[in-house]
Design a protein around this motif. Sequence first.
Motif, short mmCIF file in Angstrom:
data_model
loop_
_atom_site.label_atom_id
_atom_site.label_comp_id
_atom_site.label_asym_id
_atom_site.label_seq_id
_atom_site.Cartn_x
_atom_site.Cartn_y
_atom_site.Cartn_z
N LYS A 116 0.84 -1.19 0.00
CA LYS A 116 0.00 0.00 0.00
C LYS A 116 0.87 1.24 0.00
CE LYS A 116 -3.71 2.22 2.61
NZ LYS A 116 -4.55 2.15 3.83
N GLU A 117 0.51 2.20 -0.84
CA GLU A 117 1.30 3.44 -0.94
C GLU A 117 1.14 4.26 0.33
OE1 GLU A 117 1.75 7.32 -3.90
OE2 GLU A 117 0.52 5.59 -4.48
N ARG A 118 2.24 4.84 0.80
CA ARG A 118 2.19 5.65 2.01
C ARG A 118 1.39 6.92 1.78
NH1 ARG A 118 8.56 5.41 3.74
NH2 ARG A 118 8.47 3.51 5.00
N PRO A 119 0.66 7.36 2.80
CA PRO A 119 -0.07 8.63 2.67
C PRO A 119 0.91 9.79 2.62
CG PRO A 119 -0.21 7.80 4.92
CD PRO A 119 0.44 6.72 4.12
N GLU A 120 0.49 10.87 1.98
CA GLU A 120 1.36 12.04 1.89
C GLU A 120 1.49 12.69 3.27
OE1 GLU A 120 1.21 14.01 -2.40
OE2 GLU A 120 -0.77 13.99 -1.47
N PHE A 121 2.70 13.10 3.58
CA PHE A 121 2.99 13.70 4.88
C PHE A 121 2.52 15.14 4.89
CE2 PHE A 121 6.63 15.11 7.91
CZ PHE A 121 5.76 15.05 8.99
N GLN A 122 1.67 15.48 5.89
CA GLN A 122 1.17 16.84 6.02
C GLN A 122 1.60 17.45 7.34
OE1 GLN A 122 -2.95 17.71 4.41
NE2 GLN A 122 -3.17 15.53 4.85
N LEU A 123 1.98 18.71 7.31
CA LEU A 123 2.35 19.46 8.50
C LEU A 123 1.55 20.75 8.55
CD1 LEU A 123 6.25 19.16 8.58
CD2 LEU A 123 4.69 18.32 10.33
N TYR A 124 1.19 21.14 9.78
CA TYR A 124 0.50 22.41 9.95
C TYR A 124 1.53 23.53 9.89
CZ TYR A 124 -2.51 26.08 11.77
OH TYR A 124 -3.23 27.25 11.91
N ASN A 125 1.33 24.45 8.97
CA ASN A 125 2.26 25.56 8.75
C ASN A 125 1.70 26.81 9.44
OD1 ASN A 125 4.03 27.49 7.79
ND2 ASN A 125 3.99 26.76 5.67
#
Length: 553
Positions: A3-12
Amino acid sequence: MAKERPEFQLYNSMTKQKEIFKPIVEGKVGMYICGVTSYDLSHIGHARAYVAFDVLYRYLKYLGYEVVYVRNFTDVDDKIINRANERGEDPKALSWRFCEEFLSDMADLQCLLPTHQPRVTDHIEQIKDMIAQIISNGCGYAVDGNVFFSVDNFPSYGLLSGRKLENNRAGERVAVDIRKQNPFDFALWKAAKPGEPFWDSPWGPGRPGWHIECSAMSAHYLTHAFDIHGGGMDLIFPHHENEIAQSCAACPESKVNYWIHNGFVTANDEKMSKSVGNFFTIREVTELYHPLALRYFLLGTHYRSPVNYSISQIEIASESLFYIYQTLQDCADALLPLREESDTNGKKARISPAAQECINKLRSDFETKLADDLHTPSILNSSLIESFRFINTSLNMLKKKQQKQQQLSIVKALIDLEKQIKDILDALGLLSSSTYNEVLQQLKLKALKRAGLTEEDVLHSIEERMLARKNKEFSRGDEIRSDLAAKGIALMDVGSETVWRPCVPVQQEQPAVQPRQEKPVVQQEQPVVQPQEEKPVVVTNEQANPPPSSADK
């Protein structure tokens, strides 16, 4: 197919929203985190910040990035000078000592060493060069050996914090520094005072202002454009706002793509303060609790949310940690005589669909939750605990008579699941370099210290209880067990033997603790708090005594 990894999100904090993380250079990350001002032992506010950014560092490495992590030391500052004068000590020697104490605390909390740990006093030349460039570009001016930054000549000032200069009331609390062209101008260089450390400069002898050090050192180690800059929410203004102004004034191409800030720490729902006696150093906490228990506690709240430190919460975290390591130890003990046969004959053994689903779900949930702005509470309180429950169920099955292939299937599942758990605990910084049993013994020693008992005391109580039960004095036996439970010591009858383990202290009016449950009590997660627009504030006489912050910056 994996399974492809989810995209990494950060609060900016700059854009006030979560963003998909995309580094400037593919496969590489530059990260600068504001460090401590080294004049005293670090407190749990520091622990909160540096554990949070250690998880970020670890997860970036987990994702395969090559990370250059820079965390500075402020080793010349008013607080350092004042503390040294109080103690009749050389400021440099005092600062050096507390730098080492900080590193010791970070090691206890299993925070990885940054790539670089620059100190201000080793980068005076870079600081002076940046100040000179700011003056050359029309955003700085010298007055009586001091150099100030001119906010009027930097139109985008306030972009990060959302503060507007006209909304701030200058001079309401203290007299405005008449040397400044604008009350909001801040010091880049401070003229030397008698008895203080100083360095020669084109503007006269002095030392750096509060903010310029981070601009100069981040540019030196990461260039003027890099990926992540972090610190406590209290650094958004003025420290990080001023950093942006300085860096862009010195180099118009200067840019940080992601500004990351962690939430505050309170103690018993009140702001930490030495005056009210609820101010705790890391050392005070780890004197009575395992450092990993403090780390576990901190990870139990999302890094952007406020976290409330209390004895009850750290007790719960400590018990949860004991549960984790006891389960891993039980698993290792059960597998020890079976690993060799599994290596020899277990290659054809198939893991059950339920076991494979547990393993896959653990990794998938971990990557999904951490990819969502490092949501550590979700992984601690859900699939990780489910995995330990699965281990305990499997261990109970191993105790029963099984066909050879079924036994090998269970063993293979446990080996694979243990490896998966260890990978995740390592990414969270919760996997100790000590053995499982060593961590359990450390946790038990801390529990004895909190209870004011020795192990001999506990063993004596166990013997006394056994004698009472033998004499059918069951109320006395229950009383012994309850008294120990009230002190955080649980007695468990295992067959004909009685053993003890740490527990959350039980109130005397409550029933005595029962044998260890498979699922530990978990910390209730706090809601994620979005940074709010700042209210107008009063301008004080610049940063001669900067306000305290999570990084004491």
